[in-house]
Design a protein around this motif. Structure first.
Motif, short mmCIF file in Angstrom:
data_model
loop_
_atom_site.label_atom_id
_atom_site.label_comp_id
_atom_site.label_asym_id
_atom_site.label_seq_id
_atom_site.Cartn_x
_atom_site.Cartn_y
_atom_site.Cartn_z
N ASN A 328 0.79 -1.19 -0.43
CA ASN A 328 -0.17 -0.24 0.13
C ASN A 328 1.21 1.16 0.04
OD1 ASN A 328 -2.16 -1.28 0.21
ND2 ASN A 328 -1.89 -1.80 2.61
N LEU A 329 0.11 2.07 0.22
CA LEU A 329 1.12 3.27 -0.61
C LEU A 329 1.64 4.16 1.03
CD1 LEU A 329 -1.54 5.07 -2.61
CD2 LEU A 329 1.25 4.79 -3.13
N ILE A 330 2.33 4.89 1.45
CA ILE A 330 2.69 5.39 2.38
C ILE A 330 1.45 6.48 2.83
CG2 ILE A 330 5.16 6.05 1.61
CD1 ILE A 330 4.66 8.68 1.63
N ILE A 331 1.53 6.43 4.87
CA ILE A 331 0.48 7.16 5.14
C ILE A 331 0.56 8.79 4.68
CG2 ILE A 331 -0.70 7.43 6.97
CD1 ILE A 331 -0.57 4.61 6.06
N GLY A 332 -0.50 8.90 4.40
CA GLY A 332 -0.31 10.39 4.11
C GLY A 332 -0.77 11.10 2.63
N ALA A 333 -0.14 9.85 2.07
CA ALA A 333 0.11 10.12 1.10
C ALA A 333 -1.06 11.10 -0.44
CB ALA A 333 0.14 9.24 -0.56
N PHE A 334 -2.01 10.14 -0.06
CA PHE A 334 -3.41 11.24 -0.72
C PHE A 334 -4.82 10.86 0.44
CE2 PHE A 334 -1.24 9.67 -3.61
CZ PHE A 334 -0.44 10.75 -5.00
N GLU A 335 -5.74 11.54 -0.08
CA GLU A 335 -6.84 11.60 1.00
C GLU A 335 -7.85 10.40 0.39
OE1 GLU A 335 -10.45 14.63 3.24
OE2 GLU A 335 -9.03 15.52 1.57
N ASP A 336 -8.01 10.00 0.92
CA ASP A 336 -9.59 8.71 0.75
C ASP A 336 -8.92 7.50 -0.05
OD1 ASP A 336 -11.50 9.94 2.29
OD2 ASP A 336 -12.26 11.97 0.81
N VAL A 337 -7.63 7.01 0.39
CA VAL A 337 -7.38 5.46 -0.28
C VAL A 337 -7.28 4.37 0.51
CG1 VAL A 337 -5.01 4.78 -1.05
CG2 VAL A 337 -4.91 7.27 -1.44
N PRO A 338 -7.79 3.72 -0.46
CA PRO A 338 -7.81 2.14 0.72
C PRO A 338 -7.07 1.60 0.51
CG PRO A 338 -9.23 2.12 -2.10
CD PRO A 338 -8.40 3.65 -1.71
N TYR A 339 -6.62 0.73 2.24
CA TYR A 339 -5.55 0.13 2.24
C TYR A 339 -6.23 -0.97 2.02
CZ TYR A 339 -2.32 4.18 2.96
OH TYR A 339 -1.70 5.67 1.92
N ASP A 340 -5.97 -2.27 1.80
CA ASP A 340 -5.25 -3.75 1.98
C ASP A 340 -5.08 -4.40 2.82
OD1 ASP A 340 -6.73 -3.90 -0.62
OD2 ASP A 340 -5.17 -4.26 -1.78
N SER A 341 -5.59 -5.14 3.66
CA SER A 341 -5.19 -6.57 4.19
C SER A 341 -4.77 -7.87 3.73
CB SER A 341 -6.54 -6.40 5.88
OG SER A 341 -6.58 -5.03 6.14
#
Length: 416
Positions: A328-341
């Motif tokens: 997943n992307l770094i934390i804080g890169a873009f708003e409302d980005v989903p993060y997979d588990s």
């Protein structure tokens, strides 16, 4: 009465030029001779040059006492005098460097040249014969005054540099104390190692600068155990503050409308809260996992962070490894980005190792950068040992060579 030649308090790259007339007019000169007629002749000659601030001494001891009481810019000194001779006065001044003795022009007879040389060796600046030429006197006096002025400027600049050095050292000591206090606070919020119900240990070593690593673990409820480690970009107070703020929010579970048992939801919410655009372009990476004790499964998500590592003991005594990573992307890169588990089953006896990139992104003494695979190989061989985390740090130091590591070294191990 005119003051001795002075210089500006402000340091300068090169001293300003001062005219000979100004040097002479502002000079304070001491004339030392046991002959009143010779003193009068010298005073008159100095007056003709423009020097008005002139004091007289009848012998060396009289001159020494005056120098102890007052600053002079120049001294015209006879060699043969009662009480204390010229050479004796020079040696006495040399023995008291704190007096800041003025430059000395020795006044000698034509038959005293050898003695004049001895005086120069004892610290005199120059010499003149008693049958001096006014033009030569002007040249000797102005040359000595100019050298004195330049020495005063140099001494002042050295003193100012020393003061500035002391000021910077005080500031650095204060900053070091504040950074050490901040480091103590960062350490104080780390949870203590545990023995039950899960055996947990960790190792943390900051880099030369205050960094942005932080970690934690806690029971969300009776069945779910959270483990997390984050790494804010950069070093200094700013990243450390962001790190502490974010880790406290995770630990307290104070993320609105988020189930802390859902790693992907936690990372997505944190990314919205800590947008780079609102954090002075700072971001962080994060690995967050939730272990479900009844089913021995761990659900995890990572935002730009290195994989956690499962150490799985085998029947033959060896250790297998399994990387726990979701890209997943770094934390804080873009708003409302989903993060997979992702979800993994945890075999009995397995150990979970969560770490920052400072544990393996290390340049060795030959200029080669270590990789996650190097870390994984080390832990496969040594990861079951009680002191494995300290041993890993010593191994990293050995690879790196002298000096502190460039990044924080943070690692947590949990017996699941």
């Amino acid at each position: 009465m005119n003051q001795p030649i002075s210089t500006s308090d402000a340091p300068a790259a090169a001293p300003e030029r001062v005219s000979h007339a100004d040097l002479l007019q502002n000079a304070c000169v001491l004339v030392v001779d046991d002959s009143r007629m010779m003193r009068l002749a010298l005073v008159r000659a100095l007056n003709d040059l423009g020097v008005t601030d002139i004091l007289e001494a009848r012998h060396g001891l009289d001159a020494l006492n005056q120098i102890r009481a007052k600053s002079f810019d120049l001294m015209l000194l006879d060699m043969e005098m009662p009480e204390m001779s010229g050479i004796e006065l020079l040696l006495a001044l040399k023995a008291e460097p704190a007096l800041g003795a003025p430059p000395v022009i020795v006044i000698s007879g034509v038959d005293q040249i050898e003695n004049a040389v001895q005086c120069i060796e004892a610290g005199a600046e120059d010499y003149l014969t008693k049958s001096f030429n006014p033009t030569l006197l002007r040249a000797r006096v102005t040359s000595s005054l100019e050298k004195k002025r330049l020495r005063d400027v140099e001494q002042l600049q050295r003193a100012q540099l020393e003061q500035e050095k002391e000021r910077l050292e005080r500031t650095q000591r204060r900053l070091d104390e504040e950074l050490n206090e901040a480091l103590r606070y960062v350490r104080s919020i780390f949870p203590p190692p545990a023995e039950v119900p899960l055996k947990i240990d960790w190792f943390y070593e900051p880099s030369a600068e205050l960094g942005g690593d932080s970690f934690g673990y806690h029971w969300i409820d009776d069945e779910h155990f959270a483990i997390y480690l984050l790494d804010v970009c950069g070093h200094g107070v700013g990243p450390a503050l962001l790190s502490v703020t974010a880790i406290n929010q995770i630990r307290s579970g104070s993320i609105p409308n988020v189930d802390m048992r859902d790693p992907g939801a936690v990372l997505a919410a944190l990314s919205n809260i800590y947008l780079m655009s609102k954090q002075n372009d700072m971001y962080f990476t994060l690995w967050y996992g939730v272990y479900h004790a009844p089913t021995r499964t761990i659900r995890h998500s990572s935002g730009g962070h290195p994989a956690a590592l499962l150490l799985i003991p085998q029947a033959d005594g060896s250790v297998a490894t399994e990387r726990l990573l979701s890209s997943n992307l770094i934390i804080g890169a873009f708003e409302d980005v989903p993060y997979d588990s992702q979800t993994n089953v945890v075999p009995v006896g397995a150990k979970l190792v969560v770490l920052c990139d400072g544990c393996f992104e290390i340049r060795d003494t030959e200029g080669n950068e270590l990789t996650y695979a190097d870390f994984e190989d080390f832990m496969r061989i040594n990861g079951q040992a009680p002191d494995a985390l300290e041993a890993l740090f010593r191994w990293a130091q050995m690879k790196h060579g002298p000096g502190p590591l460039e990044d924080d070294f943070s690692i947590v191990r949990v017996q699941l």
